[in-house]
Design an enzyme around this catalytic site. Structure first.
Site, mmCIF file in Angstrom:
data_model
loop_
_atom_site.group_PDB
_atom_site.id
_atom_site.type_symbol
_atom_site.label_atom_id
_atom_site.label_comp_id
_atom_site.label_asym_id
_atom_site.label_seq_id
_atom_site.Cartn_x
_atom_site.Cartn_y
_atom_site.Cartn_z
ATOM 1 N N LYS A 248 0.824 -1.215 0.000
ATOM 2 C CA LYS A 248 0.000 0.000 0.000
ATOM 3 C C LYS A 248 0.855 1.262 0.000
ATOM 4 O O LYS A 248 0.604 2.195 -0.754
ATOM 5 C CB LYS A 248 -0.943 0.025 1.219
ATOM 6 C CG LYS A 248 -1.884 -1.176 1.289
ATOM 7 C CD LYS A 248 -2.885 -1.047 2.431
ATOM 8 C CE LYS A 248 -2.295 -1.115 3.832
ATOM 9 N NZ LYS A 248 -1.734 -2.416 4.195
ATOM 10 N N ARG B 205 -9.855 0.578 8.904
ATOM 11 C CA ARG B 205 -9.466 -0.793 9.246
ATOM 12 C C ARG B 205 -10.566 -1.524 10.004
ATOM 13 O O ARG B 205 -10.390 -2.703 10.324
ATOM 14 C CB ARG B 205 -8.204 -0.758 10.114
ATOM 15 C CG ARG B 205 -6.899 -0.998 9.348
ATOM 16 C CD ARG B 205 -5.790 -0.908 10.370
ATOM 17 N NE ARG B 205 -4.573 -1.578 10.063
ATOM 18 C CZ ARG B 205 -3.493 -0.979 9.566
ATOM 19 N NH1 ARG B 205 -3.516 0.284 9.218
ATOM 20 N NH2 ARG B 205 -2.372 -1.661 9.420
ATOM 21 N N ARG C 239 11.374 -5.979 5.067
ATOM 22 C CA ARG C 239 11.232 -4.547 5.349
ATOM 23 C C ARG C 239 11.775 -4.224 6.746
ATOM 24 O O ARG C 239 12.365 -3.172 6.953
ATOM 25 C CB ARG C 239 9.753 -4.146 5.239
ATOM 26 C CG ARG C 239 9.537 -2.651 5.397
ATOM 27 C CD ARG C 239 8.120 -2.267 5.044
ATOM 28 N NE ARG C 239 7.179 -2.576 6.105
ATOM 29 C CZ ARG C 239 5.858 -2.419 6.015
ATOM 30 N NH1 ARG C 239 5.315 -1.973 4.913
ATOM 31 N NH2 ARG C 239 5.072 -2.711 7.029
ATOM 32 N N ARG D 179 11.131 -0.568 11.982
ATOM 33 C CA ARG D 179 9.846 -0.739 12.668
ATOM 34 C C ARG D 179 9.881 -2.007 13.509
ATOM 35 O O ARG D 179 10.050 -3.103 12.970
ATOM 36 C CB ARG D 179 8.713 -0.839 11.644
ATOM 37 C CG ARG D 179 8.319 0.482 11.052
ATOM 38 C CD ARG D 179 7.229 0.325 10.020
ATOM 39 N NE ARG D 179 6.036 -0.369 10.508
ATOM 40 C CZ ARG D 179 4.892 -0.430 9.831
ATOM 41 N NH1 ARG D 179 4.800 0.156 8.650
ATOM 42 N NH2 ARG D 179 3.859 -1.073 10.329
ATOM 43 N N ARG E 222 -0.637 -9.088 13.509
ATOM 44 C CA ARG E 222 -1.147 -8.035 12.617
ATOM 45 C C ARG E 222 -2.009 -8.649 11.507
ATOM 46 O O ARG E 222 -3.048 -8.099 11.145
ATOM 47 C CB ARG E 222 0.022 -7.250 12.002
ATOM 48 C CG ARG E 222 0.702 -6.346 13.024
ATOM 49 C CD ARG E 222 2.070 -5.889 12.554
ATOM 50 N NE ARG E 222 2.011 -5.009 11.416
ATOM 51 C CZ ARG E 222 3.047 -4.780 10.597
ATOM 52 N NH1 ARG E 222 4.203 -5.404 10.796
ATOM 53 N NH2 ARG E 222 2.921 -3.937 9.604
HETATM 54 P P1 AMP Z 1 0.556 0.376 9.195
HETATM 55 O O1 AMP Z 1 1.667 1.373 9.035
HETATM 56 O O2 AMP Z 1 -0.655 0.734 8.374
HETATM 57 O O3 AMP Z 1 1.011 -1.032 8.984
HETATM 58 O O4 AMP Z 1 0.083 0.480 10.705
HETATM 59 C C1 AMP Z 1 0.952 0.151 11.769
HETATM 60 C C2 AMP Z 1 0.140 -0.010 13.053
HETATM 61 O O5 AMP Z 1 -0.502 1.240 13.368
HETATM 62 C C3 AMP Z 1 -0.984 -1.026 12.997
HETATM 63 O O6 AMP Z 1 -0.534 -2.338 13.280
HETATM 64 C C4 AMP Z 1 -1.921 -0.501 14.092
HETATM 65 O O7 AMP Z 1 -1.415 -0.799 15.383
HETATM 66 C C5 AMP Z 1 -1.793 1.004 13.906
HETATM 67 N N1 AMP Z 1 -2.792 1.521 12.947
HETATM 68 C C6 AMP Z 1 -2.537 2.130 11.747
HETATM 69 N N2 AMP Z 1 -3.679 2.490 11.136
HETATM 70 C C7 AMP Z 1 -4.682 2.086 11.953
HETATM 71 C C8 AMP Z 1 -6.103 2.143 11.869
HETATM 72 N N3 AMP Z 1 -6.720 2.693 10.806
HETATM 73 N N4 AMP Z 1 -6.830 1.643 12.906
HETATM 74 C C9 AMP Z 1 -6.228 1.117 13.990
HETATM 75 N N5 AMP Z 1 -4.897 1.005 14.123
HETATM 76 C C10 AMP Z 1 -4.116 1.485 13.118
#
Ligand code: AMP
Length: 192
Positions: free
Chosen positions: A16, A91, A130, A136, A148
């Site tokens: 994404k 989400r 990654r 991260r 996740r």
């Molecule tokens: P991402 O960078 O999209 O993989 O997000 C990393 C982490 O941020 C996720 O595993 C969640 O803990 C949190 N997170 C990001 N976006 C959301 C969302 N829309 N709703 C809830 N948690 C989120």
């Protein structure tokens, strides 16, 4: 003219973020990634960031009201945008409903959900790769990666049906070269 508002969807590691970089350039859109916004809060050591970090490091979703509030602020501060790419948001069903309501307040709506499809073994491989460069913590541990993916399957994947009911779901094979996937995404968007 109506705006181009795209939900770029898919499990963690689907590509994404990579594809967003290309699409914002090509279509002149603003990139809204809740993950990036949350990591910004962590880097700035805000109270919100500290609370979110605990959940993020365990691979769990942060509360709906936290991310909805962030998106609400970003929409309000970009009133003249040509459109947005929502990356990693919504989400949950509550987030998708809130997003529809926020956009409707401005006589606006989601144009399409573009859902990248990638198998689970490939996702794990990509996330671990990654993790070697992203720094991260949630990319560096297989148990957290599995957590996740499980959050995605339980809470996020049902959103495909949410957008399908609105006739907005477009599924796209997320395996191949970055360029070939970008081309497929562009073609889908051009037909909207
Ligand atoms: P991402 O960078 O999209 O993989 O997000 C990393 C982490 O941020 C996720 O595993 C969640 O803990 C949190 N997170 C990001 N976006 C959301 C969302 N829309 N709703 C809830 N948690 C989120």
């Amino acid at each position: 003219m109506s705006k181009l508002n795209l939900v770029l969807f898919g499990p963690p590691g689907a590509g994404k973020g990579t594809q967003s970089t290309f699409l914002i350039e090509k279509f002149g859109l603003i990139h809204l990634s809740t993950g990036d916004l949350l990591r910004g809060e962590i880097a700035s050591k805000t109270e919100l960031g500290l609370k979110a970090k605990e959940l993020m490091d365990q691979g769990k979703l942060v509360p709906d009201e936290v991310v909805i509030g962030m998106i609400k602020n970003k929409l309000a501060s970009n009133p003249d945008a040509k459109g947005f790419i929502f990356d990693g948001f919504p989400r949950t069903t509550a987030q998708a409903e809130a997003l529809d309501a926020l956009l409707a307040d401005n006589n606006d709506s989601i144009s399409a959900m573009l859902a990248l499809e990638v198998g689970v073994e490939e996702l794990k491989k990509r996330l671990l790769e990654r993790g070697k460069v992203s720094g991260r913590p949630d990319d560096q541990n297989l148990d957290i990666i599995a957590q996740r993916i499980s959050e995605y399957n339980n809470k996020t994947a049902p959103l495909k049906a949410f957008y399908e009911k609105q006739n907005k779901l477009h599924t796209i094979e997320g395996v191949g070269t970055v360029e070939s996937i970008s081309n497929t995404l562009s073609e889908s968007i051009s037909k909207l």
